[in-house]
Scaffold this active site. Sequence first.
Site, PDB file in Angstrom:
ATOM      1  N   ASN A  16       4.950  -5.523  -5.228  1.00 57.59           N
ATOM      2  CA  ASN A  16       4.250  -4.648  -5.469  1.00 57.59           C
ATOM      3  C   ASN A  16       5.014  -3.326  -6.420  1.00 57.59           C
ATOM      4  OD1 ASN A  16       2.539  -2.257  -5.563  1.00 57.59           O
ATOM      5  ND2 ASN A  16       2.348  -2.286  -3.439  1.00 57.59           N
ATOM      6  N   GLU A  69      -2.454  -5.787   2.995  1.00 55.89           N
ATOM      7  CA  GLU A  69      -2.611  -5.928   1.465  1.00 55.89           C
ATOM      8  C   GLU A  69      -1.849  -7.385   1.044  1.00 55.89           C
ATOM      9  OE1 GLU A  69      -3.965  -2.119  -0.599  1.00 55.89           O
ATOM     10  OE2 GLU A  69      -2.841  -1.561   1.186  1.00 55.89           O
ATOM     11  N   ARG A  71      -5.836  14.577  -3.577  1.00 53.37           N
ATOM     12  CA  ARG A  71      -6.868  14.614  -4.481  1.00 53.37           C
ATOM     13  C   ARG A  71      -8.183  15.045  -3.983  1.00 53.37           C
ATOM     14  NH1 ARG A  71      -6.099   8.074  -4.824  1.00 53.37           N
ATOM     15  NH2 ARG A  71      -3.994   8.291  -4.186  1.00 53.37           N
TER      16      ARG A  71
END
Length: 397
Positions: free
Chosen positions: A7, A385, A240
């Site tokens: 990753n 993940e 965000r």
Amino acid sequence: MKILVINAGSSSLKYQLIDMENESVLAKGGCERIGIPGGKLIHKANGKEFVIEKEMPNHTVAISLVLEELVDETAGVIKSMDEIDAVGHRVVASGEAFKKTTLVDDAVMVTMDEIAELAPLHNPAAILGVNACRAVMPNKKMALVFDTSFHATMPDYAYMYAIDYADYQEYKVRRYGAHGTSHKFVAGEAARFLGKAPEELKIVTCHLGNGSSISAVKGGKCIDTSMGFTPLAGVPMGTRSGDIDVAAINFICNKKGMDLNEGLTYLNKKSGVLGISGVSSDFRDLIAAKEAGNDRARLALDMFGYGCKKYLGAYMAALGGLDAIVFTAGIGENTPSVRAAVVSDMEAFGIKLDAEKNAIKNNGAIRDISAADSKVRILVIPTNEELVIARETAALL
Ligand code: AMP
């Protein structure tokens, strides 16, 4: 079969070596400050942690260092690189170019370059990671596993924006979603835990972390998700804004003398629960501040819970019913008060939390925190993940 999962970020690179025989993690770690002075590799294997401080001017040097550790006499877990059967790379955005996990070759990497602008903060880093691995392990099979793949099953009326259709066709501007590997993993685990086939289930998966997204999963397939063309959309997040009337940002830009790029940085980095509370983007800090009487921290937490609840309600409607709600990621797995807020006052829809079960500390196991008479099961499922990336890579081989 052993799969190396990579990753890559712009200045970091995380990895896990997974033995697919029993899906165990043989080694994991991360390189920090790639291309920046003060490079550091933290490698965990054989029950120990190894810290290597070394300059890493680029990703190729970083991945070489990781491979040295993997075969090292004390820190290593394999005798030679030949034991690595394939490499799986995490990629954030696929656009419409790739709908599923894809084997790396030159043509694929040309397409990757073409779609890099879809996730300008993330995809170029993934490309650096792939190119570095190809340079160091030229004969190794490699797979690209996209965060967006799980969302590729959304129907057109769910992924389209109501803009000029020609612009969708020309620029592929539409909802793509994010965190797909996590949503896929926890939806699959929920079915396994409930002893049902995925085809039988309607599930809302809530990946609540620093970035948060909520998905509607019907029969094992994603039919809608809260993030959009970019990971800015959906519920409020750490920094965000989540969903906002786009005209508001034009207004703020005009008032503050910012251009649109600065406006987007404002929405991505200075908004969310950080912007509201003025305290932190971290939910542990927010909860502590609320308990100390900070009303803006209270407001940020209330907005987050309410934002998630609205998606939960919308997706119950989209799914035509609901069998299970899954909470995962940093907040979803560890923060009982947020879970309670998301499912509060939903008894009328068959959703009822067991407060005691909800309060139990995360122990890494799957937990059912719903009341015995709740029609909808409420589950906490630790996400993984890396394991999805390894499974997808192994399946492709
Ligand atoms: P993630 O992006 O999935 O790592 O999630 C990060 C968020 O999870 C932060 O807002 C943390 O405050 C929150 N969180 C709450 N409890 C924990 C915990 N025990 N470990 C990690 N993250 C936590």
